[in-house]
Design an enzyme around this catalytic site. Structure first.
Site, PDB file in Angstrom:
ATOM      1  N   GLY A 199       0.779  -1.225   0.000  1.00  0.00           N
ATOM      2  CA  GLY A 199       0.000   0.000   0.000  1.00  0.00           C
ATOM      3  C   GLY A 199       0.813   1.277   0.000  1.00  0.00           C
ATOM      4  N   GLY A 237       3.354  -3.675  -3.862  1.00  0.00           N
ATOM      5  CA  GLY A 237       3.284  -3.964  -5.286  1.00  0.00           C
ATOM      6  C   GLY A 237       3.564  -2.683  -6.040  1.00  0.00           C
ATOM      7  N   ARG A 274      -7.319   1.678 -14.490  1.00  0.00           N
ATOM      8  CA  ARG A 274      -7.349   2.414 -13.214  1.00  0.00           C
ATOM      9  C   ARG A 274      -8.165   3.717 -13.265  1.00  0.00           C
ATOM     10  NH1 ARG A 274      -3.441   4.279 -10.668  1.00  0.00           N
ATOM     11  NH2 ARG A 274      -3.893   3.473  -8.599  1.00  0.00           N
ATOM     12  N   TYR A 278     -11.072   3.388 -10.648  1.00  0.00           N
ATOM     13  CA  TYR A 278     -10.854   4.110  -9.382  1.00  0.00           C
ATOM     14  C   TYR A 278     -10.846   5.614  -9.549  1.00  0.00           C
ATOM     15  CZ  TYR A 278      -8.265  -0.314  -8.392  1.00  0.00           C
ATOM     16  OH  TYR A 278      -7.860  -1.606  -8.245  1.00  0.00           O
ATOM     17  N   CYS A 305     -16.013   0.505 -26.251  1.00  0.00           N
ATOM     18  CA  CYS A 305     -17.404   0.934 -26.295  1.00  0.00           C
ATOM     19  C   CYS A 305     -17.999   1.045 -24.897  1.00  0.00           C
ATOM     20  CB  CYS A 305     -18.202   0.003 -27.201  1.00  0.00           C
ATOM     21  SG  CYS A 305     -17.605   0.137 -28.888  1.00  0.00           S
ATOM     22  N   TYR A 334      -0.664  -2.421 -11.945  1.00  0.00           N
ATOM     23  CA  TYR A 334      -2.098  -2.570 -12.202  1.00  0.00           C
ATOM     24  C   TYR A 334      -2.482  -1.995 -13.566  1.00  0.00           C
ATOM     25  CZ  TYR A 334      -1.652  -3.528  -7.269  1.00  0.00           C
ATOM     26  OH  TYR A 334      -1.233  -4.037  -6.081  1.00  0.00           O
TER      27      TYR A 334
HETATM   28  C1  LIG Z   1      -2.589  -5.834  -3.455  1.00  0.00           C
HETATM   29  C2  LIG Z   1      -1.910  -6.335  -2.252  1.00  0.00           C
HETATM   30  C3  LIG Z   1      -0.669  -5.822  -1.882  1.00  0.00           C
HETATM   31  C4  LIG Z   1       0.035  -4.713  -2.636  1.00  0.00           C
HETATM   32  O1  LIG Z   1      -0.653  -3.508  -2.632  1.00  0.00           O
HETATM   33  P1  LIG Z   1       0.057  -2.208  -3.276  1.00  0.00           P
HETATM   34  O2  LIG Z   1      -0.892  -1.112  -3.024  1.00  0.00           O
HETATM   35  O3  LIG Z   1       0.255  -2.506  -4.716  1.00  0.00           O
HETATM   36  O4  LIG Z   1       1.345  -2.037  -2.553  1.00  0.00           O
HETATM   37  C5  LIG Z   1      -0.061  -6.362  -0.781  1.00  0.00           C
HETATM   38  N1  LIG Z   1      -0.634  -7.359  -0.068  1.00  0.00           N
HETATM   39  C6  LIG Z   1      -1.820  -7.874  -0.394  1.00  0.00           C
HETATM   40  C7  LIG Z   1      -2.380  -8.968   0.414  1.00  0.00           C
HETATM   41  C8  LIG Z   1      -2.507  -7.380  -1.485  1.00  0.00           C
HETATM   42  O5  LIG Z   1      -3.686  -7.898  -1.803  1.00  0.00           O
END
Ligand SMILES: *Cc1c(COP(=O)(O)O)cnc(C)c1O
Length: 353
Positions: A199, A237, A274, A278, A305, A334
Protein backbone atom coordinates in the site's frame (compact mmCIF):
# COMPACT_ATOMS: atom_id res chain seq x y z
CA UNK A 1 7.45 0.22 -21.57
CA UNK A 2 9.35 -0.41 -18.38
CA UNK A 3 12.57 1.20 -17.22
CA UNK A 4 14.81 -1.28 -15.41
CA UNK A 5 16.85 1.45 -13.67
CA UNK A 6 13.69 2.74 -11.97
CA UNK A 7 12.72 -0.79 -10.92
CA UNK A 8 16.15 -1.33 -9.34
CA UNK A 9 16.07 2.06 -7.67
CA UNK A 10 12.67 1.43 -6.01
CA UNK A 11 13.73 -2.04 -4.88
CA UNK A 12 16.96 -0.70 -3.39
CA UNK A 13 15.20 2.12 -1.56
CA UNK A 14 13.00 -0.43 0.26
CA UNK A 15 15.78 -2.98 0.82
CA UNK A 16 17.78 -0.18 2.49
CA UNK A 17 15.19 0.19 5.28
CA UNK A 18 16.93 -1.01 8.43
CA UNK A 19 13.74 -1.88 10.30
CA UNK A 20 12.46 -4.18 7.55
CA UNK A 21 13.79 -7.73 7.53
CA UNK A 22 12.18 -8.78 4.28
CA UNK A 23 10.61 -7.04 1.29
CA UNK A 24 8.15 -9.13 -0.72
CA UNK A 25 6.78 -8.09 -4.09
CA UNK A 26 3.00 -8.33 -4.47
CA UNK A 27 3.20 -9.81 -7.96
CA UNK A 28 -0.41 -8.98 -8.77
CA UNK A 29 0.77 -5.42 -9.48
CA UNK A 30 2.71 -6.71 -12.49
CA UNK A 31 3.53 -10.39 -13.00
CA UNK A 32 5.81 -9.78 -16.02
CA UNK A 33 8.52 -12.47 -15.87
CA UNK A 34 11.43 -10.07 -16.50
CA UNK A 35 10.23 -7.78 -13.71
CA UNK A 36 9.84 -10.72 -11.31
CA UNK A 37 13.37 -11.87 -12.21
CA UNK A 38 14.87 -8.40 -11.83
CA UNK A 39 13.27 -7.80 -8.42
CA UNK A 40 14.27 -11.24 -7.18
CA UNK A 41 17.87 -10.63 -8.30
CA UNK A 42 17.85 -7.42 -6.22
CA UNK A 43 16.82 -9.43 -3.15
CA UNK A 44 13.05 -9.00 -3.08
CA UNK A 45 10.84 -12.01 -2.17
CA UNK A 46 7.48 -12.84 -3.74
CA UNK A 47 3.89 -12.58 -2.54
CA UNK A 48 1.11 -14.22 -4.55
CA UNK A 49 -2.66 -14.30 -4.26
CA UNK A 50 -3.56 -17.23 -6.52
CA UNK A 51 -2.23 -20.54 -7.80
CA UNK A 52 -1.79 -18.90 -11.18
CA UNK A 53 0.46 -16.22 -9.70
CA UNK A 54 2.56 -18.83 -7.89
CA UNK A 55 2.97 -20.86 -11.08
CA UNK A 56 3.90 -17.69 -12.94
CA UNK A 57 6.62 -16.86 -10.37
CA UNK A 58 7.99 -20.42 -10.38
CA UNK A 59 8.09 -20.40 -14.19
CA UNK A 60 10.07 -17.13 -14.13
CA UNK A 61 12.29 -18.31 -11.25
CA UNK A 62 12.71 -22.10 -11.53
CA UNK A 63 15.45 -22.08 -8.84
CA UNK A 64 13.26 -20.41 -6.24
CA UNK A 65 12.32 -22.50 -3.20
CA UNK A 66 8.50 -22.44 -2.93
CA UNK A 67 8.87 -21.74 0.80
CA UNK A 68 10.13 -18.28 -0.19
CA UNK A 69 6.74 -17.45 -1.66
CA UNK A 70 4.06 -16.04 0.64
CA UNK A 71 0.61 -17.10 -0.56
CA UNK A 72 -2.25 -14.87 0.56
CA UNK A 73 -5.48 -16.18 -0.99
CA UNK A 74 -8.90 -14.72 -0.21
CA UNK A 75 -12.13 -16.75 -0.56
CA UNK A 76 -10.24 -19.30 -2.65
CA UNK A 77 -11.69 -22.82 -3.05
CA UNK A 78 -10.53 -25.61 -0.72
CA UNK A 79 -8.55 -27.37 -3.46
CA UNK A 80 -6.31 -24.31 -3.84
CA UNK A 81 -5.25 -24.64 -0.17
CA UNK A 82 -4.64 -28.37 -0.63
CA UNK A 83 -2.44 -27.61 -3.64
CA UNK A 84 -0.59 -24.81 -1.84
CA UNK A 85 0.20 -26.98 1.18
CA UNK A 86 1.56 -29.71 -1.10
CA UNK A 87 3.64 -27.27 -3.12
CA UNK A 88 5.41 -25.91 -0.02
CA UNK A 89 4.61 -22.20 -0.22
CA UNK A 90 4.06 -20.28 3.01
CA UNK A 91 0.29 -20.07 3.41
CA UNK A 92 -1.68 -17.18 4.89
CA UNK A 93 -5.23 -17.82 6.13
CA UNK A 94 -7.63 -14.87 6.15
CA UNK A 95 -10.85 -16.43 7.44
CA UNK A 96 -11.54 -18.61 10.50
CA UNK A 97 -14.01 -20.56 8.33
CA UNK A 98 -11.04 -22.19 6.63
CA UNK A 99 -9.68 -23.48 9.96
CA UNK A 100 -13.11 -24.47 11.29
CA UNK A 101 -14.31 -26.31 8.18
CA UNK A 102 -11.08 -27.91 6.89
CA UNK A 103 -9.05 -28.53 10.09
CA UNK A 104 -7.49 -31.73 8.76
CA UNK A 105 -5.56 -29.74 6.14
CA UNK A 106 -3.64 -27.72 8.71
CA UNK A 107 -2.59 -30.21 11.41
CA UNK A 108 1.15 -29.79 12.07
CA UNK A 109 1.41 -26.80 9.69
CA UNK A 110 2.99 -23.40 10.27
CA UNK A 111 0.63 -20.66 9.17
CA UNK A 112 0.40 -16.90 8.71
CA UNK A 113 -2.94 -15.31 9.58
CA UNK A 114 -4.21 -12.20 7.84
CA UNK A 115 -5.73 -9.88 10.40
CA UNK A 116 -8.21 -7.06 9.78
CA UNK A 117 -6.96 -4.31 12.08
CA UNK A 118 -10.28 -2.48 11.72
CA UNK A 119 -9.53 0.66 9.70
CA UNK A 120 -9.01 0.59 5.97
CA UNK A 121 -7.05 3.29 4.16
CA UNK A 122 -6.23 4.07 0.58
CA UNK A 123 -6.87 6.11 -2.53
CA UNK A 124 -10.34 4.68 -3.31
CA UNK A 125 -13.10 2.70 -1.58
CA UNK A 126 -12.26 -0.35 -3.74
CA UNK A 127 -8.70 -0.54 -2.43
CA UNK A 128 -9.45 -0.11 1.30
CA UNK A 129 -8.99 -3.62 2.52
CA UNK A 130 -9.80 -3.46 6.22
CA UNK A 131 -12.88 -2.64 8.26
CA UNK A 132 -16.31 -4.26 8.31
CA UNK A 133 -17.13 -3.16 4.77
CA UNK A 134 -14.14 -5.06 3.41
CA UNK A 135 -14.07 -8.82 2.82
CA UNK A 136 -10.46 -9.34 3.98
CA UNK A 137 -8.93 -10.65 7.16
CA UNK A 138 -9.80 -12.06 10.56
CA UNK A 139 -11.07 -9.30 12.87
CA UNK A 140 -8.49 -8.35 15.50
CA UNK A 141 -11.10 -9.03 18.19
CA UNK A 142 -11.26 -12.74 17.27
CA UNK A 143 -7.75 -13.38 18.64
CA UNK A 144 -8.88 -15.61 21.51
CA UNK A 145 -10.95 -17.77 19.16
CA UNK A 146 -8.03 -17.98 16.75
CA UNK A 147 -5.69 -19.16 19.50
CA UNK A 148 -8.13 -21.82 20.63
CA UNK A 149 -8.74 -23.04 17.07
CA UNK A 150 -5.01 -23.32 16.33
CA UNK A 151 -4.50 -25.30 19.54
CA UNK A 152 -7.36 -27.69 18.77
CA UNK A 153 -6.16 -28.25 15.19
CA UNK A 154 -2.50 -28.56 16.14
CA UNK A 155 -1.16 -25.87 13.80
CA UNK A 156 1.27 -23.10 14.72
CA UNK A 157 0.70 -19.46 13.92
CA UNK A 158 4.17 -18.18 13.05
CA UNK A 159 3.21 -14.97 11.27
CA UNK A 160 0.59 -12.24 11.40
CA UNK A 161 -0.26 -10.20 8.37
CA UNK A 162 -2.30 -7.08 7.65
CA UNK A 163 -2.77 -5.09 4.45
CA UNK A 164 -5.09 -2.16 5.02
CA UNK A 165 -5.20 -0.62 1.56
CA UNK A 166 -3.38 0.86 -1.41
CA UNK A 167 -1.96 4.31 -2.11
CA UNK A 168 -1.21 5.31 1.48
CA UNK A 169 1.16 8.16 2.38
CA UNK A 170 0.67 8.28 6.15
CA UNK A 171 3.40 6.27 7.87
CA UNK A 172 1.13 5.79 10.91
CA UNK A 173 -0.63 3.15 8.83
CA UNK A 174 2.26 0.68 9.08
CA UNK A 175 3.37 1.75 12.56
CA UNK A 176 -0.15 1.34 13.95
CA UNK A 177 -0.50 -2.02 12.20
CA UNK A 178 2.78 -3.18 13.77
CA UNK A 179 1.53 -2.29 17.26
CA UNK A 180 -1.85 -3.92 16.70
CA UNK A 181 -0.31 -7.12 15.36
CA UNK A 182 2.28 -7.17 18.16
CA UNK A 183 -0.54 -7.08 20.72
CA UNK A 184 -2.10 -10.15 19.14
CA UNK A 185 1.31 -11.84 18.76
CA UNK A 186 1.85 -11.51 22.51
CA UNK A 187 -1.55 -13.15 23.07
CA UNK A 188 -0.75 -16.03 20.70
CA UNK A 189 2.83 -16.64 21.87
CA UNK A 190 4.14 -18.40 18.72
CA UNK A 191 4.47 -15.53 16.23
CA UNK A 192 7.91 -14.74 14.81
CA UNK A 193 7.01 -12.43 11.90
CA UNK A 194 4.73 -9.45 11.34
CA UNK A 195 3.93 -8.68 7.71
CA UNK A 196 2.73 -5.07 7.60
CA UNK A 197 1.34 -5.33 4.06
CA UNK A 198 1.89 -3.09 1.06
CA UNK A 199 0.00 0.00 0.00
CA UNK A 200 3.00 2.35 -0.07
CA UNK A 201 1.80 5.41 -1.95
CA UNK A 202 3.24 6.65 -5.24
CA UNK A 203 2.87 10.29 -6.33
CA UNK A 204 0.77 10.42 -9.49
CA UNK A 205 0.89 13.98 -10.73
CA UNK A 206 -2.48 15.07 -9.28
CA UNK A 207 -1.64 14.27 -5.66
CA UNK A 208 2.04 15.03 -5.22
CA UNK A 209 2.26 13.65 -1.69
CA UNK A 210 5.30 11.50 -1.16
CA UNK A 211 5.95 8.79 1.34
CA UNK A 212 8.72 9.61 3.82
CA UNK A 213 10.58 6.29 3.92
CA UNK A 214 13.18 7.67 6.34
CA UNK A 215 10.48 8.51 8.88
CA UNK A 216 8.84 5.13 8.39
CA UNK A 217 12.16 3.41 9.02
CA UNK A 218 12.78 5.48 12.16
CA UNK A 219 9.35 4.74 13.61
CA UNK A 220 9.62 1.02 12.86
CA UNK A 221 13.15 0.87 14.29
CA UNK A 222 11.86 2.15 17.60
CA UNK A 223 9.03 -0.39 17.39
CA UNK A 224 11.64 -3.12 16.88
CA UNK A 225 13.62 -2.01 19.91
CA UNK A 226 10.50 -2.68 21.96
CA UNK A 227 9.82 -5.99 20.13
CA UNK A 228 13.24 -7.45 19.27
CA UNK A 229 11.94 -10.99 18.73
CA UNK A 230 9.59 -10.03 15.87
CA UNK A 231 10.79 -9.85 12.25
CA UNK A 232 9.11 -7.17 10.13
CA UNK A 233 8.12 -7.76 6.51
CA UNK A 234 6.41 -5.52 3.96
CA UNK A 235 4.83 -6.57 0.67
CA UNK A 236 4.37 -3.62 -1.69
CA UNK A 237 3.28 -3.96 -5.29
CA UNK A 238 2.62 -0.53 -6.68
CA UNK A 239 5.61 1.17 -5.02
CA UNK A 240 8.07 -1.17 -6.72
CA UNK A 241 6.73 -1.02 -10.27
CA UNK A 242 4.28 1.87 -10.89
CA UNK A 243 6.80 4.56 -11.78
CA UNK A 244 8.93 2.26 -13.92
CA UNK A 245 6.16 1.86 -16.50
CA UNK A 246 4.48 4.02 -19.11
CA UNK A 247 1.80 3.23 -21.64
CA UNK A 248 2.40 4.51 -25.19
CA UNK A 249 -0.46 4.91 -27.63
CA UNK A 250 -0.91 6.68 -30.93
CA UNK A 251 -3.60 9.26 -31.55
CA UNK A 252 -6.33 7.77 -33.76
CA UNK A 253 -9.00 10.49 -34.21
CA UNK A 254 -10.17 13.83 -32.85
CA UNK A 255 -13.71 15.04 -32.20
CA UNK A 256 -15.33 18.26 -30.98
CA UNK A 257 -18.78 18.02 -29.35
CA UNK A 258 -19.96 21.32 -27.91
CA UNK A 259 -17.45 22.25 -25.21
CA UNK A 260 -15.79 18.85 -25.25
CA UNK A 261 -12.71 18.11 -27.32
CA UNK A 262 -11.99 14.40 -27.50
CA UNK A 263 -8.55 13.07 -28.28
CA UNK A 264 -8.75 9.39 -29.19
CA UNK A 265 -5.87 6.94 -28.76
CA UNK A 266 -5.45 3.35 -29.92
CA UNK A 267 -5.87 1.74 -26.50
CA UNK A 268 -7.84 2.62 -23.40
CA UNK A 269 -9.45 0.92 -20.42
CA UNK A 270 -8.60 -2.46 -21.93
CA UNK A 271 -4.91 -1.61 -21.32
CA UNK A 272 -5.18 0.64 -18.25
CA UNK A 273 -8.40 0.40 -16.29
CA UNK A 274 -7.35 2.41 -13.21
CA UNK A 275 -8.89 5.74 -14.35
CA UNK A 276 -12.22 4.01 -15.14
CA UNK A 277 -12.18 1.75 -12.06
CA UNK A 278 -10.85 4.11 -9.38
CA UNK A 279 -10.88 7.55 -10.97
CA UNK A 280 -7.10 7.29 -10.80
CA UNK A 281 -4.99 10.12 -12.24
CA UNK A 282 -2.25 9.26 -14.74
CA UNK A 283 -0.11 11.99 -16.24
CA UNK A 284 -0.50 12.29 -20.03
CA UNK A 285 2.15 13.78 -22.32
CA UNK A 286 2.20 14.19 -26.11
CA UNK A 287 5.69 12.85 -26.92
CA UNK A 288 5.46 14.05 -30.51
CA UNK A 289 5.01 17.70 -29.41
CA UNK A 290 7.12 18.06 -26.29
CA UNK A 291 8.18 21.63 -27.06
CA UNK A 292 4.77 22.95 -28.16
CA UNK A 293 2.48 25.09 -26.00
CA UNK A 294 -0.28 23.33 -24.06
CA UNK A 295 -3.17 25.38 -25.40
CA UNK A 296 -5.89 22.77 -25.82
CA UNK A 297 -8.08 20.97 -23.25
CA UNK A 298 -8.84 17.37 -24.17
CA UNK A 299 -10.64 14.37 -22.76
CA UNK A 300 -8.22 11.60 -23.73
CA UNK A 301 -10.27 8.53 -24.63
CA UNK A 302 -9.68 4.98 -25.84
CA UNK A 303 -11.48 2.90 -28.49
CA UNK A 304 -13.61 0.81 -26.09
CA UNK A 305 -17.40 0.93 -26.30
CA UNK A 306 -17.99 2.36 -22.80
CA UNK A 307 -18.43 6.01 -21.82
CA UNK A 308 -16.05 5.29 -18.94
CA UNK A 309 -13.22 4.62 -21.37
CA UNK A 310 -11.40 7.85 -20.50
CA UNK A 311 -7.68 7.88 -19.68
CA UNK A 312 -7.70 11.53 -18.61
CA UNK A 313 -10.38 14.21 -18.25
CA UNK A 314 -9.75 17.83 -19.23
CA UNK A 315 -6.02 17.56 -19.91
CA UNK A 316 -4.08 20.57 -21.09
CA UNK A 317 -2.04 19.40 -24.11
CA UNK A 318 -0.61 20.81 -27.33
CA UNK A 319 -3.10 20.70 -30.22
CA UNK A 320 -2.59 17.10 -31.34
CA UNK A 321 -2.89 15.19 -34.58
CA UNK A 322 -3.53 11.66 -35.80
CA UNK A 323 -0.37 9.58 -35.42
CA UNK A 324 1.10 11.53 -32.45
CA UNK A 325 2.41 9.32 -29.66
CA UNK A 326 0.92 9.92 -26.20
CA UNK A 327 2.61 8.74 -23.03
CA UNK A 328 0.42 7.76 -20.07
CA UNK A 329 2.54 7.81 -16.91
CA UNK A 330 2.92 5.62 -13.79
CA UNK A 331 1.40 2.70 -15.65
CA UNK A 332 3.76 -0.01 -14.38
CA UNK A 333 1.43 -1.25 -11.63
CA UNK A 334 -2.10 -2.57 -12.20
CA UNK A 335 -1.83 -1.67 -15.89
CA UNK A 336 -0.95 -4.71 -17.93
CA UNK A 337 -1.88 -7.00 -15.02
CA UNK A 338 -5.48 -5.74 -15.11
CA UNK A 339 -5.65 -5.48 -18.90
CA UNK A 340 -8.40 -7.37 -20.68
CA UNK A 341 -9.50 -8.47 -24.11
CA UNK A 342 -12.76 -6.56 -23.72
CA UNK A 343 -14.16 -5.65 -27.15
CA UNK A 344 -11.64 -8.25 -28.36
CA UNK A 345 -9.00 -5.57 -28.62
CA UNK A 346 -5.40 -6.57 -28.20
CA UNK A 347 -3.48 -6.05 -24.98
CA UNK A 348 -0.42 -3.86 -25.67
CA UNK A 349 3.01 -5.49 -25.90
CA UNK A 350 5.46 -5.05 -23.02
CA UNK A 351 9.07 -3.95 -23.46
CA UNK A 352 11.84 -3.48 -20.88
CA UNK A 353 14.55 -0.92 -21.56
C1 LIG B 1 -2.59 -5.83 -3.46
C2 LIG B 1 -1.91 -6.33 -2.25
C3 LIG B 1 -0.67 -5.82 -1.88
C4 LIG B 1 0.04 -4.71 -2.64
O1 LIG B 1 -0.65 -3.51 -2.63
P1 LIG B 1 0.06 -2.21 -3.28
O2 LIG B 1 -0.89 -1.11 -3.02
O3 LIG B 1 0.26 -2.51 -4.72
O4 LIG B 1 1.35 -2.04 -2.55
C5 LIG B 1 -0.06 -6.36 -0.78
N1 LIG B 1 -0.63 -7.36 -0.07
C6 LIG B 1 -1.82 -7.87 -0.39
C7 LIG B 1 -2.38 -8.97 0.41
C8 LIG B 1 -2.51 -7.38 -1.49
O5 LIG B 1 -3.69 -7.90 -1.80
Amino acid sequence: MYDTATLRNRAQSLLALKAIDRVLYATKANPNASIVQLLQAEGVGMECVSRGEIENVLAALPQLQPSNILFTPNFAPRHEYVWALQSGVQLTIDNLFVLQQWPELFRGRELFIRIDPGTGRGHHEHVRTAGQASKFGVPLAEGAQLKQLAASIGCTIIGLHAHTGSGIFDIDNWVQTAHQLAGLAAQLGTVRTLDLGGGLGVPDGADLSTLDLGKLDEALLSFKQAHPSLALWIEPGRYLVAESGVLLARVTQLKQKGDHAYLGVATGMNALIRPALYGAFHEIVNLSRLTEAHTQLYDVVGPICESGDVLGHGRQLPPSSEGDVLLIGTAGAYGHSMASHYNLRQIPDELLI
